[in-house]
Scaffold this motif. Structure first.
Motif, PDB file in Angstrom:
ATOM      1  N   GLY A  48       0.779  -1.239   0.000  1.00  0.00           N
ATOM      2  CA  GLY A  48       0.000   0.000   0.000  1.00  0.00           C
ATOM      3  C   GLY A  48       0.807   1.283   0.000  1.00  0.00           C
ATOM      4  O   GLY A  48       0.342   2.294   0.525  1.00  0.00           O
ATOM      5  N   LEU A  49       1.998   1.252  -0.578  1.00  0.00           N
ATOM      6  CA  LEU A  49       2.823   2.454  -0.655  1.00  0.00           C
ATOM      7  C   LEU A  49       3.133   2.800  -2.105  1.00  0.00           C
ATOM      8  O   LEU A  49       3.283   1.917  -2.941  1.00  0.00           O
ATOM      9  N   THR A  50       3.246   4.087  -2.360  1.00  0.00           N
ATOM     10  CA  THR A  50       3.730   4.534  -3.666  1.00  0.00           C
ATOM     11  C   THR A  50       5.251   4.649  -3.581  1.00  0.00           C
ATOM     12  O   THR A  50       5.830   4.644  -2.491  1.00  0.00           O
ATOM     13  N   ARG A  51       5.906   4.768  -4.723  1.00  0.00           N
ATOM     14  CA  ARG A  51       7.355   4.951  -4.751  1.00  0.00           C
ATOM     15  C   ARG A  51       7.738   6.218  -3.984  1.00  0.00           C
ATOM     16  O   ARG A  51       8.681   6.225  -3.197  1.00  0.00           O
ATOM     17  N   ASP A  52       6.978   7.311  -4.188  1.00  0.00           N
ATOM     18  CA  ASP A  52       7.282   8.566  -3.483  1.00  0.00           C
ATOM     19  C   ASP A  52       7.164   8.408  -1.970  1.00  0.00           C
ATOM     20  O   ASP A  52       8.000   8.914  -1.223  1.00  0.00           O
ATOM     21  N   GLU A  53       6.139   7.700  -1.507  1.00  0.00           N
ATOM     22  CA  GLU A  53       5.983   7.482  -0.064  1.00  0.00           C
ATOM     23  C   GLU A  53       7.138   6.659   0.500  1.00  0.00           C
ATOM     24  O   GLU A  53       7.656   6.971   1.577  1.00  0.00           O
ATOM     25  N   ALA A  54       7.533   5.631  -0.239  1.00  0.00           N
ATOM     26  CA  ALA A  54       8.641   4.790   0.203  1.00  0.00           C
ATOM     27  C   ALA A  54       9.938   5.594   0.273  1.00  0.00           C
ATOM     28  O   ALA A  54      10.702   5.474   1.235  1.00  0.00           O
ATOM     29  N   LEU A  55      10.181   6.418  -0.719  1.00  0.00           N
ATOM     30  CA  LEU A  55      11.396   7.237  -0.724  1.00  0.00           C
ATOM     31  C   LEU A  55      11.378   8.268   0.402  1.00  0.00           C
ATOM     32  O   LEU A  55      12.407   8.515   1.045  1.00  0.00           O
ATOM     33  N   ARG A  56      10.225   8.874   0.634  1.00  0.00           N
ATOM     34  CA  ARG A  56      10.108   9.831   1.741  1.00  0.00           C
ATOM     35  C   ARG A  56      10.397   9.155   3.077  1.00  0.00           C
ATOM     36  O   ARG A  56      11.112   9.686   3.919  1.00  0.00           O
ATOM     37  N   GLU A  57       9.834   7.975   3.264  1.00  0.00           N
ATOM     38  CA  GLU A  57      10.070   7.231   4.507  1.00  0.00           C
ATOM     39  C   GLU A  57      11.542   6.843   4.636  1.00  0.00           C
ATOM     40  O   GLU A  57      12.130   6.931   5.711  1.00  0.00           O
ATOM     41  N   ALA A  58      12.151   6.424   3.539  1.00  0.00           N
ATOM     42  CA  ALA A  58      13.559   6.010   3.559  1.00  0.00           C
ATOM     43  C   ALA A  58      14.486   7.166   3.913  1.00  0.00           C
ATOM     44  O   ALA A  58      15.565   6.948   4.475  1.00  0.00           O
ATOM     45  N   GLU A  59      14.086   8.375   3.613  1.00  0.00           N
ATOM     46  CA  GLU A  59      14.920   9.552   3.879  1.00  0.00           C
ATOM     47  C   GLU A  59      14.786  10.084   5.299  1.00  0.00           C
ATOM     48  O   GLU A  59      15.583  10.925   5.718  1.00  0.00           O
ATOM     49  N   ARG A  60      13.803   9.616   6.052  1.00  0.00           N
ATOM     50  CA  ARG A  60      13.634  10.088   7.431  1.00  0.00           C
ATOM     51  C   ARG A  60      14.847   9.717   8.265  1.00  0.00           C
ATOM     52  O   ARG A  60      15.458   8.674   8.074  1.00  0.00           O
ATOM     53  N   GLY A  61      15.195  10.552   9.195  1.00  0.00           N
ATOM     54  CA  GLY A  61      16.329  10.296  10.070  1.00  0.00           C
ATOM     55  C   GLY A  61      16.000   9.252  11.120  1.00  0.00           C
ATOM     56  O   GLY A  61      14.838   9.032  11.448  1.00  0.00           O
ATOM     57  N   PHE A  62      17.019   8.622  11.670  1.00  0.00           N
ATOM     58  CA  PHE A  62      16.791   7.596  12.679  1.00  0.00           C
ATOM     59  C   PHE A  62      16.108   8.162  13.921  1.00  0.00           C
ATOM     60  O   PHE A  62      15.411   7.461  14.625  1.00  0.00           O
ATOM     61  N   TRP A  63      16.309   9.436  14.194  1.00  0.00           N
ATOM     62  CA  TRP A  63      15.720  10.065  15.367  1.00  0.00           C
ATOM     63  C   TRP A  63      14.223  10.335  15.183  1.00  0.00           C
ATOM     64  O   TRP A  63      13.531  10.588  16.152  1.00  0.00           O
ATOM     65  N   ASP A  64      13.747  10.286  13.948  1.00  0.00           N
ATOM     66  CA  ASP A  64      12.353  10.606  13.639  1.00  0.00           C
ATOM     67  C   ASP A  64      11.496   9.348  13.794  1.00  0.00           C
ATOM     68  O   ASP A  64      11.074   8.732  12.837  1.00  0.00           O
ATOM     69  N   TRP A  65      11.278   8.966  15.056  1.00  0.00           N
ATOM     70  CA  TRP A  65      10.545   7.755  15.365  1.00  0.00           C
ATOM     71  C   TRP A  65       9.771   7.991  16.645  1.00  0.00           C
ATOM     72  O   TRP A  65      10.341   8.344  17.671  1.00  0.00           O
ATOM     73  N   GLU A  66       8.479   7.822  16.596  1.00  0.00           N
ATOM     74  CA  GLU A  66       7.606   8.133  17.731  1.00  0.00           C
ATOM     75  C   GLU A  66       8.030   7.400  19.005  1.00  0.00           C
ATOM     76  O   GLU A  66       7.990   7.964  20.089  1.00  0.00           O
ATOM     77  N   GLN A  67       8.446   6.153  18.878  1.00  0.00           N
ATOM     78  CA  GLN A  67       8.836   5.366  20.057  1.00  0.00           C
ATOM     79  C   GLN A  67       9.983   6.021  20.816  1.00  0.00           C
ATOM     80  O   GLN A  67      10.029   5.959  22.027  1.00  0.00           O
TER      81      GLN A  67
END
Length: 74
Positions: free
Chosen positions: A51-70
């Motif tokens: 359920g992901l588009t290529r753009d969504e996957a790339l955006r998620e892949a670019e997030r920093g390791f610190w950008d995690w709710e947990q």
């Protein structure tokens, strides 16, 4: 002195729960980052299946390791 497990150490010599918690969080951060990087390599059919588009996957892949709710919840 022979090597022993943390559970066999006296309470004053056991690693603190705080350290164990921080190490667990660090391991989890690396796992999240590794998963995000793997998103970049997925083909279109698999992305569609999850359920992901290529753009969504790339955006998620670019997030920093610190950008995690947990991490913010501690």
């Amino acid at each position: 002195m022979p090597l022993s497990s943390a559970s066999s150490l006296s309470p004053s010599r056991r690693p603190s729960g705080g350290l164990r918690g921080r190490l667990s969080r660090l391991v989890a951060l690396f796992a999240v980052q590794r998963s995000r990087r793997r998103l970049r390599d997925l083909d279109e059919a698999i992305l569609r299946d999850i359920g992901l588009t290529r753009d969504e996957a790339l955006r998620e892949a670019e997030r920093g390791f610190w950008d995690w709710e947990q991490v913010r919840r501690g």
